[in-house]
Scaffold this active site. Sequence first.
Site, short mmCIF file in Angstrom:
data_model
loop_
_atom_site.label_atom_id
_atom_site.label_comp_id
_atom_site.label_asym_id
_atom_site.label_seq_id
_atom_site.Cartn_x
_atom_site.Cartn_y
_atom_site.Cartn_z
N ASP A 18 -44.62 39.28 11.06
CA ASP A 18 -44.72 40.17 12.22
C ASP A 18 -43.31 40.50 12.68
OD1 ASP A 18 -46.46 41.49 14.31
OD2 ASP A 18 -45.14 40.33 15.60
N GLU A 20 -40.92 42.50 15.76
CA GLU A 20 -40.84 43.15 17.07
C GLU A 20 -39.65 44.09 17.00
OE1 GLU A 20 -43.21 42.90 19.11
OE2 GLU A 20 -44.21 41.16 18.27
N HIS A 176 -47.49 39.73 21.43
CA HIS A 176 -46.25 40.49 21.27
C HIS A 176 -45.01 39.59 21.26
CE1 HIS A 176 -48.83 43.86 21.49
NE2 HIS A 176 -49.12 43.65 22.75
N ASP A 181 -47.97 36.09 17.31
CA ASP A 181 -48.77 37.08 16.56
C ASP A 181 -48.86 36.72 15.08
OD1 ASP A 181 -49.01 38.38 18.95
OD2 ASP A 181 -48.02 40.23 18.34
#
Length: 199
Positions: A18, A20, A176, A181
Amino acid sequence: MTFQIKDRFRGFLPIVVDVETAGFNAQTDALLEVAVVTLEMDSTGRLKPKQTYDRNILPFEGANIEQSALKFIGMEDPYHPFRNAMPEKQALKELFEVINKEIKATGCTRAILVGHNAFFDLNFVLAAAERNNLKSPFHQFSTFDTVSLSGLAYGQTVLAKAMEKANIEWDNSLAHSAVYDTEKTADLFCKIVNQWPLE
């Protein structure tokens, strides 16, 4: 009969990822955090999460930073010293080394990215690798996307709703964060895969 992960996905090693980011454009927007969860297979062929690795990343030089994206992920200042962020190249190099060791140890041929909306994560990882002249361990275009898989298994494509259907604990206040996540996506992927064991 002992099952091995290399036999489950045609020599590909699934690695849950994941990212960001400070926007949606992998070429121009800053990559701020990457989390990776490695997976392992027990002797009965069941897949389970193994270990989590994550790196906070400083925006690359000239990177675009969308304030709306920072607000969405709850980050006020990507340059804040408390983030302990490192340059993109160093972060990716360290994570790629971990993945390459796993590929070698499992006898797989390469990694395949697992993610929720996996193409988004893959695009950012590949763009950052190219920007830093690093060889990505991931397949260039194939992914395992838990959006599609949970749509098939549970009739849900939103991560929180898929978790609910899969009876996996989910806390919206922690969403988030790349680590949270990724770990939850790993749980979901393993649960779905384990419903379809190979004979």
